[in-house]
Design an enzyme around this catalytic site. Structure first.
Site, mmCIF file in Angstrom:
data_model
loop_
_atom_site.group_PDB
_atom_site.id
_atom_site.type_symbol
_atom_site.label_atom_id
_atom_site.label_comp_id
_atom_site.label_asym_id
_atom_site.label_seq_id
_atom_site.Cartn_x
_atom_site.Cartn_y
_atom_site.Cartn_z
ATOM 1 C CD GLU A 270 -8.902 -2.864 -1.219
ATOM 2 O OE1 GLU A 270 -9.442 -3.017 -0.104
ATOM 3 O OE2 GLU A 270 -8.038 -3.639 -1.676
ATOM 4 C CG ASP B 43 -1.651 -1.283 1.453
ATOM 5 O OD1 ASP B 43 -2.186 -1.815 0.467
ATOM 6 O OD2 ASP B 43 -1.690 -1.766 2.604
#
Length: 360
Positions: free
Chosen positions: A261, A49
């Site tokens: 997301e 991420d």
């Protein structure tokens, strides 16, 4: 830390090591046998991420820190049981990556109980802000913020999460006028589907509880302007609407294009680019709008699927060139033990983005 390389890669590496070739020839042969187009930036630990920013003339990366904890794997992401954040930096693309060590730990966040998922960072007036999701004492994701005097931390968490926050994957976009906007949200494990009008709906507990029917508009990422002190939302979150070329909201059943997301916003040639993960179809898609709130018109994919179930990215400009940061599972082959990568990003003359294939 053990290096869990796939067996086929270990065999290939051993064979090459035994071959009577020069170092340069061996390196070239290794590159030819790899199916991955880009190399991991960090190899001594697992990272995912990656939120990248240019601060003080360097590239700083704010990833999550994957670890093995024995937590049960489930559809809500229970096996992603991260407990701290590290900050990394590089002087320029291709330079050595420096690990600045742990800058915020779970035990130092008064309101959090578990799962320090994907963070982001921002800068304003000499202060640096780390935005992060974590589950509160009721096991509901909230978004917190921590503050530091320099981009490498350490960061000190505020005693409470941002008022009115929920779900996960915070990302902050700073516009040319200095305004800062917080984007957030993720379905399934991110719990966005459990909320309506910012309120938790009783009885919703499963990954699909609250997901709209396939022929209904998909759930959208949320956006809200931040207060001047960067610590709270200045307004009630709104939908960052993603639409097709005809202006219709992307439908919940359109898994190739709908938001799942990992929202990220950047600006190029006065246009606002909202990019995001499509989740179970594994694309990083993007849409373009005229302002930070949207609507954003879907245009295509920034990145095709990587090895591993999840993907999460960021896009940043450095010295006139644009770069995509993302993750895959090259080092471990395990979904929850990922590694961050980067690739140069190119635009077409009409402002669309040239799709990147992470595999050869």
């Amino acid at each position: 830390m053990k290096n869990f390389k796939p067996i086929w890669l270990m065999v290939c590496t051993l064979a090459l090591a035994c071959a009577p070739s020069s170092k340069d020839e061996q390196t070239a042969e290794n590159e030819e046998t790899s199916i991955f187009r880009h190399q991991p930036l960090v190899t001594h630990m697992y990272t995912a991420d990656p939120s990248a920013h240019v601060f003080e003339g360097k590239i700083y990366i704010y990833p999550s820190h994957d670890i093995e904890t024995g937590a049960t794997s489930d559809d809500m992401g229970g096996h992603f049981d991260m407990k701290d954040y590290h900050v990394f930096s590089m002087d320029e693309p291709g330079a050595a990556v420096k690990d600045h060590g742990p800058v915020l730990k779970l035990e130092d966040i008064p309101w959090a109980s578990r799962q320090l998922w994907a963070p982001d960072a921002a800068h304003k007036e000499g202060k640096y802000y780390l935005y992060f999701p974590a589950k509160d004492q009721d096991d509901i994701f909230r978004i917190g913020v921590a503050v530091a005097d320099n981009p490498a931390g350490p960061f000190k968490a505020q005693p409470n999460p941002i008022k009115g926050s929920y779900s996960m994957d915070p990302a902050v976009f700073q516009d040319d006028d200095g305004s800062n906007y917080l984007y957030f949200g993720g379905i399934w494990g991110g719990q966005l589907q459990w909320f309506e009008d910012g309120e938790l709906v009783a009885g919703r507990k499963g990954p699909t509880d609250g997901i709209p029917a396939p022929d209904q508009a998909a759930l959208m990422p949320k956006v809200a302007k931040l207060t001047a002190d960067m610590l709270e939302m200045a307004e009630k979150p709104k939908d960052a609407l993603i639409v097709d070329e005809q202006g219709n909201p992307i439908l919940s059943g359109d898994n190739q294009r709908r938001f799942f997301e990992g929202a990220w916003v950047h600006k190029y040639n006065e246009q606002y680019y909202l990019s995001y993960s499509t989740g179970d179809t594994h694309n990083i898609a993007y849409a373009i709008g005229d302002n930070p709130y949207g609507p954003f018109v879907h245009k295509g994919n920034v990145l095709l699927p990587v090895q591993g179930w999840t993907n999460h990215h960021s896009i940043v400009e450095f010295e006139g060139k644009w770069y995509l940061f993302y993750h895959d599972t090259e080092l471990s082959g395990e979904t929850h033990l990922r590694n961050i990568k980067m690739a140069e990003l190119q635009y077409n003359p009409d402002g669309t983005i040239q799709t990147i294939n992470p595999m050869k």
